[in-house]
Design an enzyme around this catalytic site. Structure first.
Site, PDB file in Angstrom:
ATOM      1  N   GLN A 169      15.537  10.942  34.061  1.00 44.43           N
ATOM      2  CA  GLN A 169      15.501  12.361  34.395  1.00 44.43           C
ATOM      3  C   GLN A 169      16.645  12.709  35.347  1.00 44.43           C
ATOM      4  O   GLN A 169      17.358  13.699  35.149  1.00 44.43           O
ATOM      5  CB  GLN A 169      14.168  12.711  35.058  1.00 44.43           C
ATOM      6  CG  GLN A 169      12.957  12.628  34.151  1.00 44.43           C
ATOM      7  CD  GLN A 169      11.662  12.859  34.919  1.00 44.43           C
ATOM      8  OE1 GLN A 169      11.629  12.824  36.149  1.00 44.43           O
ATOM      9  NE2 GLN A 169      10.577  13.091  34.188  1.00 44.43           N
ATOM     10  N   THR A 211       1.919  14.346  31.088  1.00 40.97           N
ATOM     11  CA  THR A 211       2.848  14.894  32.078  1.00 40.97           C
ATOM     12  C   THR A 211       3.430  16.166  31.497  1.00 40.97           C
ATOM     13  O   THR A 211       3.666  16.244  30.282  1.00 40.97           O
ATOM     14  CB  THR A 211       3.981  13.911  32.404  1.00 40.97           C
ATOM     15  OG1 THR A 211       5.057  14.611  33.045  1.00 40.97           O
ATOM     16  CG2 THR A 211       4.530  13.244  31.160  1.00 40.97           C
ATOM     17  N   THR A 241       6.483  17.545  32.539  1.00 43.61           N
ATOM     18  CA  THR A 241       7.942  17.451  32.459  1.00 43.61           C
ATOM     19  C   THR A 241       8.422  16.758  31.195  1.00 43.61           C
ATOM     20  O   THR A 241       9.387  17.187  30.560  1.00 43.61           O
ATOM     21  CB  THR A 241       8.502  16.715  33.693  1.00 43.61           C
ATOM     22  OG1 THR A 241       8.199  17.474  34.864  1.00 43.61           O
ATOM     23  CG2 THR A 241      10.008  16.526  33.589  1.00 43.61           C
ATOM     24  N   CYS A 263       2.555  20.748  36.935  1.00 46.58           N
ATOM     25  CA  CYS A 263       2.878  19.331  37.131  1.00 46.58           C
ATOM     26  C   CYS A 263       1.543  18.643  37.319  1.00 46.58           C
ATOM     27  O   CYS A 263       0.705  19.106  38.109  1.00 46.58           O
ATOM     28  CB  CYS A 263       3.766  19.132  38.346  1.00 46.58           C
ATOM     29  SG  CYS A 263       4.030  17.388  38.757  1.00 46.58           S
ATOM     30  N   GLU A 284       0.607  16.220  38.902  1.00 46.42           N
ATOM     31  CA  GLU A 284       0.285  15.739  40.246  1.00 46.42           C
ATOM     32  C   GLU A 284      -0.145  16.850  41.201  1.00 46.42           C
ATOM     33  O   GLU A 284      -0.793  16.580  42.208  1.00 46.42           O
ATOM     34  CB  GLU A 284       1.499  15.018  40.865  1.00 46.42           C
ATOM     35  CG  GLU A 284       1.717  13.599  40.390  1.00 46.42           C
ATOM     36  CD  GLU A 284       2.391  13.546  39.033  1.00 46.42           C
ATOM     37  OE1 GLU A 284       2.245  12.531  38.331  1.00 46.42           O
ATOM     38  OE2 GLU A 284       3.064  14.533  38.665  1.00 46.42           O
TER      39      GLU A 284
END
Length: 234
Positions: free
Chosen positions: A52, A83, A85, A197, A199
């Protein structure tokens, strides 16, 4: 019951949330000792994060496509990428397998539409907030107006995710920072905010704010449970 294929480890902290949500959801639906059938491939997130950072999305796509083929070979009936992303390479992963992909942005957008939310804020990694693979999909396919924080706030959110949440660090100052960004999006006209996201939900919960939050991990898992328990071929 269908077998769920899950690409995880991005980070493992949020993958643990997925695993719990999927199993608790199946247990709630079926009762007794039932749990979810899951094929999990957990990658080394350090490799993914490095790709990334150097903008090597092709390399990430190859790595995750190989993992997806392994999940399919192990018997998964459909695939999830655990995820937000890495949905940046969802199209490449879909092309690598013969089983359907449950896209996290689709599941979230459909929930927003069902709740009549047309203008929404988005928090996530810098990649998710800046690049078009996520918010563009929501706008083009679902007609949603997606707002993101200004650049300085994006930098801080990105830092909190990678330097704290992905390492299991929960800090009150960071919670307050995210809550400030959520409130600012609301004041700009967002009727709700996507925790884009996986998280972020480790740090911010609905009870922390009066602004309506959409936890993509929970929404993605709930839709996966529907697919897994449906008699209809996905």
């Amino acid at each position: 019951m269908k077998t769920i294929g899950l690409l995880g480890g991005m980070s493992w902290e949020s993958t643990a949330s997925y695993y719990r949500a999927l199993n608790e959801g199946v247990k709630s639906a079926l009762g007794g000792l039932h749990s979810a059938r899951i094929v999990l491939y957990s990658v080394d997130f350090a490799e993914i994060e490095a790709m990334q950072a150097r903008d090597d999305w092709e390399g990430a796509a190859r790595l995750l496509s190989q993992a997806a083929r392994g999940v399919q070979a192990a018997g998964a009936d459909f695939l999830m990428i655990g995820t937000n992303t890495m949905h940046r390479v969802a199209t490449d992963i879909e092309a690598a397998v013969d089983i359907p992909l449950l896209h996290i942005a689709d599941a979230t957008a459909e929930r927003l539409m069902a709740d009549d939310v047309e203008r929404v804020g988005l928090l996530g990694t810098r990649y998710t907030m800046v690049q078009d693979f996520y918010k563009g999909r929501m706008t083009d396919q679902y007609g949603l107006d997606v707002l993101v924080p200004p650049e300085d706030e994006q930098d801080e959110i990105h830092r909190i995710i990678f330097e704290e949440l992905c390492l299991g660090r929960i800090r009150e100052a960071s919670r307050l920072s995210l809550l400030s960004s959520i409130q600012a999006l609301y004041e700009r006209g967002a009727r709700a905010v996507i925790l884009g996201c996986t998280e972020i939900a480790l740090l911010v919960r609905q009870g922390d704010t009066g602004v309506r939050l959409y936890d993509t991990t929970a929404i993605h898992a709930e839709r996966a449970i529907e697919w897994a328990l449906s008699d209809v071929k996905v």
